[in-house]
Design a protein around this motif. Structure first.
Motif, PDB file in Angstrom:
ATOM      1  N   MET A   1       0.822  -1.199   0.000  1.00  0.00           N
ATOM      2  CA  MET A   1       0.000   0.000   0.000  1.00  0.00           C
ATOM      3  C   MET A   1       0.862   1.256   0.000  1.00  0.00           C
ATOM      4  O   MET A   1       0.565   2.237  -0.646  1.00  0.00           O
ATOM      5  CB  MET A   1      -0.915   0.006   1.228  1.00  0.00           C
ATOM      6  CG  MET A   1      -1.843   1.229   1.272  1.00  0.00           C
ATOM      7  SD  MET A   1      -2.924   1.219   2.687  1.00  0.00           S
ATOM      8  CE  MET A   1      -1.809   1.707   3.978  1.00  0.00           C
TER       9      MET A   1
ATOM     10  N   GLN B   1       3.562   2.033  -1.327  1.00  0.00           N
ATOM     11  CA  GLN B   1       4.265   2.499  -2.512  1.00  0.00           C
ATOM     12  C   GLN B   1       3.383   3.394  -3.378  1.00  0.00           C
ATOM     13  O   GLN B   1       3.855   3.960  -4.343  1.00  0.00           O
ATOM     14  CB  GLN B   1       4.825   1.319  -3.331  1.00  0.00           C
ATOM     15  CG  GLN B   1       3.794   0.516  -4.102  1.00  0.00           C
ATOM     16  CD  GLN B   1       3.245  -0.641  -3.291  1.00  0.00           C
ATOM     17  OE1 GLN B   1       3.255  -0.596  -2.061  1.00  0.00           O
ATOM     18  NE2 GLN B   1       2.782  -1.684  -3.952  1.00  0.00           N
ATOM     19  N   LEU B   2       2.103   3.508  -3.037  1.00  0.00           N
ATOM     20  CA  LEU B   2       1.220   4.365  -3.820  1.00  0.00           C
ATOM     21  C   LEU B   2       1.496   5.836  -3.526  1.00  0.00           C
ATOM     22  O   LEU B   2       1.956   6.198  -2.463  1.00  0.00           O
ATOM     23  CB  LEU B   2      -0.249   4.056  -3.499  1.00  0.00           C
ATOM     24  CG  LEU B   2      -0.807   2.752  -4.064  1.00  0.00           C
ATOM     25  CD1 LEU B   2      -2.282   2.650  -3.748  1.00  0.00           C
ATOM     26  CD2 LEU B   2      -0.593   2.654  -5.557  1.00  0.00           C
ATOM     27  N   LYS B   3       1.155   6.670  -4.520  1.00  0.00           N
ATOM     28  CA  LYS B   3       1.369   8.111  -4.384  1.00  0.00           C
ATOM     29  C   LYS B   3       0.469   8.695  -3.303  1.00  0.00           C
ATOM     30  O   LYS B   3      -0.616   8.206  -3.060  1.00  0.00           O
ATOM     31  CB  LYS B   3       1.017   8.814  -5.707  1.00  0.00           C
ATOM     32  CG  LYS B   3       1.948   8.546  -6.847  1.00  0.00           C
ATOM     33  CD  LYS B   3       1.396   9.240  -8.090  1.00  0.00           C
ATOM     34  CE  LYS B   3       2.160   8.845  -9.322  1.00  0.00           C
ATOM     35  NZ  LYS B   3       1.508   9.338 -10.548  1.00  0.00           N
TER      36      LYS B   3
END
Lengths: 62, 140
Positions: free
Chosen positions: B1, B3-5
């Protein structure tokens, strides 16, 4: 159009807002796609498929 | 999770900046419109040169607003663009059809008052607002 976006997102424990930010769309758009109210364009469908490392056919049903 | 922007400076931040920029241009246009309209009566006593300058400034800022609106529309995502397209198409159509019928009522003297352009602007504004509101509810 039916799709597995909500399930796939939930499996990864992502929020709609996080997915929206990653796909560069609004949270409303993610919600509308998940509920089948809005069909994404092909470029957006490809973007979704790349993000989930799956084929478009595995995510979206015709 | 993780690693999402988080989108602190991504698409949504850019969209907010575009919206704010459009808001500033629109406010400036409305302000210069009011100055050009009321100035001759309340500020410079019908001096034609100042009136012409005020109208030119208003026109220039109006074009700036159009550019800002275009940039704002291009920055929207595909669902939002669809909503805007439907709303603009509906308000243009209603404005054209009802506006010309309204004008005809005036031409053939079926109404006792003049058909003003401001009535058309109000009609188009209301149609656009209603259409955006209805679409936002539809895709909620």
């Amino acid at each position: 159009m039916k799709n597995r976006l909500k399930v796939l997102r939930a499996e990864r424990d992502w929020t709609q807002a996080q997915l929206a930010a990653e796909l560069e769309v609004s949270r409303q758009t993610i919600n509308a796609i998940e509920k089948g109210k809005f069909d994404p364009s092909l470029p957006l469908a490809f973007k979704v498929a790349r993000l989930f490392k799956m084929s478009i056919e595995d995510i979206f049903e015709g | 999770m993780n690693q999402l922007k988080t989108d602190s400076d991504g698409w949504q931040a850019k969209q907010k900046r575009n919206t704010a920029r459009l808001g500033y241009w629109t406010a400036a246009w409305v302000l210069t419109m009011a100055i050009a309209n009321f100035g001759p009566r309340f500020a410079w006593e019908s001096n034609e040169l100042i009136s012409a300058l005020a109208i030119l400034v208003n026109l220039g800022i109006g074009f700036g607003m159009i550019v800002a609106n275009k940039r704002h529309l291009k920055g929207l995502d595909e669902l939002q663009q669809k909503i805007q397209l439907e709303a603009m198409g509906l308000s243009l159509g209603v404005g054209l059809v009802v506006g010309l019928a309204y004008s005809n009522l005036d031409v053939v003297n079926l109404i006792s008052f003049d058909a003003e352009i401001s009535h058309l602007v109000i009609l188009m504004g209301l149609t656009y607002s209603f259409s955006v509101f209805a679409a936002q509810r539809r895709y909620r």
